[in-house]
Design an enzyme around this catalytic site. Structure first.
Site, short mmCIF file in Angstrom:
data_model
loop_
_atom_site.label_atom_id
_atom_site.label_comp_id
_atom_site.label_asym_id
_atom_site.label_seq_id
_atom_site.Cartn_x
_atom_site.Cartn_y
_atom_site.Cartn_z
N GLU A 120 1.26 11.27 -11.65
CA GLU A 120 2.00 11.28 -10.38
C GLU A 120 2.04 10.14 -9.86
OE1 GLU A 120 1.61 14.96 -7.99
OE2 GLU A 120 3.22 13.92 -6.73
N ARG B 157 -12.60 18.56 -13.90
CA ARG B 157 -12.44 17.18 -13.15
C ARG B 157 -13.68 16.52 -13.28
NH1 ARG B 157 -8.06 17.59 -10.05
NH2 ARG B 157 -8.47 15.44 -9.00
N LYS C 204 -6.64 10.99 -4.93
CA LYS C 204 -5.74 9.88 -4.49
C LYS C 204 -5.27 10.15 -3.06
CE LYS C 204 -2.83 10.58 -8.00
NZ LYS C 204 -1.63 10.78 -8.68
P1 ATP Z 1 -5.72 13.49 -7.26
O1 ATP Z 1 -6.08 14.76 -6.78
O2 ATP Z 1 -6.60 12.47 -7.11
O3 ATP Z 1 -4.28 13.16 -6.57
P2 ATP Z 1 -4.19 14.21 -9.52
O4 ATP Z 1 -4.58 15.54 -10.52
O5 ATP Z 1 -3.14 14.89 -8.41
O6 ATP Z 1 -5.41 13.68 -8.79
P3 ATP Z 1 -2.43 13.09 -11.33
O7 ATP Z 1 -1.55 11.64 -11.01
O8 ATP Z 1 -1.59 14.20 -10.95
O9 ATP Z 1 -3.26 13.17 -10.10
O10 ATP Z 1 -3.27 13.19 -12.44
C1 ATP Z 1 -2.91 12.64 -13.93
C2 ATP Z 1 -3.87 13.25 -14.88
O11 ATP Z 1 -5.16 12.87 -14.70
C3 ATP Z 1 -3.56 14.83 -14.73
O12 ATP Z 1 -3.67 15.23 -16.05
C4 ATP Z 1 -4.95 15.10 -14.01
O13 ATP Z 1 -5.34 16.51 -14.39
C5 ATP Z 1 -5.96 14.10 -14.57
N1 ATP Z 1 -7.00 14.10 -13.40
C6 ATP Z 1 -6.83 13.69 -12.13
N2 ATP Z 1 -7.93 13.60 -11.51
C7 ATP Z 1 -9.00 13.80 -12.46
C8 ATP Z 1 -10.43 13.91 -12.38
N3 ATP Z 1 -11.34 13.83 -11.23
N4 ATP Z 1 -11.09 14.06 -13.54
C9 ATP Z 1 -10.09 14.58 -14.63
N5 ATP Z 1 -8.96 14.16 -14.69
C10 ATP Z 1 -8.24 14.01 -13.57
MG MG Z 2 -1.43 16.08 -9.08
#
Ligand code: ATP
Ligand code: MG
Length: 559
Positions: free
Chosen positions: A40, A265, A275
């Site tokens: 995102e 994660r 983020k």
């Molecule tokens: P954040 O909580 O940091 O905003 P997010 O999951 O909202 O992370 P996205 O941009 O939606 O961020 O994530 C893109 C991809 O990366 C998704 O498939 C998510 O599952 C994966 N991802 C995000 N954080 C992690 C993590 N700490 N470990 C492994 N994969 C991750």
């Molecule tokens: Mg997300």
């Protein structure tokens, strides 16, 4: 297990691979493997995303498939082109190629809208006038069922009319939503008539002002996978409870049956991995932007001196599991050291300089000594380092009253200059306050290259830089951004997370280091020339030399 044996083992190395191999064996999807990395664009990527990227692209590469880069850009209030550009740069830097497949959920808005009308037509979606707060109140809890909205019974015709008018911009933000009509008593709260569309009169970084209603992430993510015919949709565990909803949409819309698999994660000690929280650090000015070298963002790590190889190696070695856990950040640093030890040229740099005058050399003495570029890499060759009467050494490499086991310089003591001669400290010069400001030494001309012809030994070897030839630099020493092992609300930034040293003395070759170039300062660690300091010579410490992770491992093995 050595790397070689690990590779020769035939069994799949994680449960996702086991699933993919099973599907391939069953001939599912005609043997196709399609994955995607779906960020995102509401912030910069962090090391947690690297784990997902390595998995998504890695699975595709391992099984002859493709991996798309798809922006799940459904929230115009939080998304920006800057983030899209940064994400692309980071994925490319990590070493992955989505070829022409940069895709955007925003490009599916028309299709998603049609599907929403289709669900309305089937009596599976309705327009609700409740406010966000009221919807929350009606939702119930884990132990209590939800209550139906008074608008749940609207006719198909009325729903269609209202939804079209939502799109046409007749209503203000928040006045109405479109909801899926599933089950207000479902045990899984995600199935209690989730919101599919909300009214938002906002400009979107990609679709501009074309829309004033936007699909929710839950009504977008799964269908975007279907549109792209993603066979294995890999995401983190927090989406496990959303899978039944995605499957429900797929079933009701009769679209490509993408299947989601969840993995744990990545969490790291001393590291915030969200983020949203990282953006707070940036917005509050507590760090110097998303690419502050202390940040766990890929751009921060790059600026600090992390290599894509070390990050990929780290992701490979932590593996992919179904249970959440926390990895010691020392292991990440260990992976970086292993990579840089093999590749980084050695240089000499004095961070806290103390003057040494070699009294048995003439004022104009000018000599070049051979220094090995990298003992780990025979092809790296050697270079010349200038040697002269006045040198800089580290202040900490001299003690007027050396403690036991201190083998470096002290009054009357002889040590080896790296790649040079044996020197003996003959006199200590102090200022009026009693601070040591200079050492007078003599050198033994017979010990060029670091060996004495009479076979006498010295126990200490120290690095140095010729004062006349040295170049000045600023050096920044970084430590964990958080002292707390598990930072959370209320954790404060480590006041010692950066120490800036001015007036460091470097061997002259370092004046030509390109921004982003990484070297080992002998005995001091791995350093990367900063990319944001223009012509100023600034080096960031990527990591020190002491491998705490290797030490912990050793202690554990010894029981
Ligand atoms: P954040 O909580 O940091 O905003 P997010 O999951 O909202 O992370 P996205 O941009 O939606 O961020 O994530 C893109 C991809 O990366 C998704 O498939 C998510 O599952 C994966 N991802 C995000 N954080 C992690 C993590 N700490 N470990 C492994 N994969 C991750
Ligand atoms: Mg997300």
């Amino acid at each position: 297990m050595s790397e070689a044996t690990q590779k020769s083992v035939a069994a799949p190395s994680n449960f996702i691979k086991t699933i993919v191999e099973r599907d391939l064996a069953e001939g599912k999807h005609g043997g196709a493997v399609r994955t995607r990395f779906p960020p995102e664009p509401n912030g910069y990527l962090h090391i947690g995303h690297a784990k997902a990227i390595c998995l998504d692209f890695g699975i595709a590469a391992d099984y002859g498939g493709v991996c798309n880069l798809r922006f799940d850009d459904t929230n115009p209030l939080k998304e920006e082109q800057e983030y899209i550009d940064a994400i692309k740069q980071d994925v490319r830097w990590l070493g992955f190629d989505w070829q022409e497949r940069e895709l955007h959920a925003a490009d599916y808005f028309e299709q998603l809208y049609e599907w929403a009308e289709l669900l309305i037509g089937k009596g599976k979606a309705y327009v609700d006038d409740l406010s966000a707060d009221e919807i929350r109140e009606h939702r119930g809890t884990l132990t209590e069922p939800g209550r139906d909205s008074p608008h749940r019974g609207r006719s198909v015709a009325e729903n269609l009319d209202l939804f079209r008018r939502m799109r046409a911009g007749e209503f203000p933000d928040g006045a109405r939503v479109l909801r899926a009509k599933i089950d207000m008593a479902a045990g899984n709260l995600n199935m209690r008539d989730p919101v599919m569309y909300r009214i938002l009169h906002a400009t979107h970084p990609r679709s501009g002002d074309a829309w004033c209603i936007y699909p929710t992430y839950d009504f977008t993510h799964g269908q975007s996978d279907s549109i792209e015919q993603i066979t294995h949709s890999l995401c983190t565990l927090e989406f496990e409870d959303h899978r039944p909803l995605y499957d429900w949409f797929i079933k009701e819309l009769e679209i490509f049956p993408s299947r989601q698999y969840e993995f744990a994660r990545l969490n790291l000690t001393h590291t915030l991995m969200s983020k949203r929280k990282l953006k707070q650090l940036v917005d509050s000015g507590l760090v110097d932007g998303w690419d502050d070298p202390r940040m766990p963002t890929l751009s921060g790590m790059r600026r600090r001196g992390y290599t894509p190889e070390s990050i990929r190696d780290f992701c490979d070695r932590i593996g992919v599991a179904k249970a959440n856990s926390t990895v010691d950040v020392a292991f990440l640093e260990h992976c970086l050291r292993q990579d840089l030890n093999r590749r980084a040229p050695r240089r000499m740099a004095v961070l806290n300089p103390l003057k040494v005058v070699i009294e048995n050399l003439p004022e104009e003495h000018d000599e070049e000594l051979d220094a090995i570029n990298n003992p780990e890499d025979p092809d790296a060759g050697s270079r010349k380092v200038p040697f002269s009467r006045e040198l800089w050494i580290e202040a900490e490499d001299f003690r007027e009253e050396p403690p036991r086991k201190y083998f470096r310089l002290a009054p009357g003591r002889e040590v080896r200059l790296r790649y040079g001669y044996f020197i003996t400290c003959t006199e200590v010069v102090k200022d009026d306050d009693g601070n040591v400001v200079e050492l007078r030494c003599s050198h033994d001309p017979e010990t060029r290259g670091g060996q004495a012809p009479d076979g006498r030994k010295v126990r200490g070897t120290i690095h140095w830089v010729s004062a006349r030839h040295a170049v000045d630099a600023e050096v920044r020493l970084y430590d964990h951004l958080f002292t707390d092992e598990q930072p959370g609300v209320g954790s404060v930034i480590n006041p010692d997370s950066v120490e800036v040293l001015g007036g460091c003395k470097l061997e002259p070759a370092l004046a030509r280091a390109a921004p982003g170039e990484i070297v080992q300062f002998e005995r001091r660690g791995y350093f990367c020339r900063d990319t944001k300091s223009g012509d100023r010579l600034v080096f960031n410490r990527a990591v020190g030399l002491r491998d705490t992770w290797a030490r912990i491992q050793k202690q554990q093995q010894q029981g």
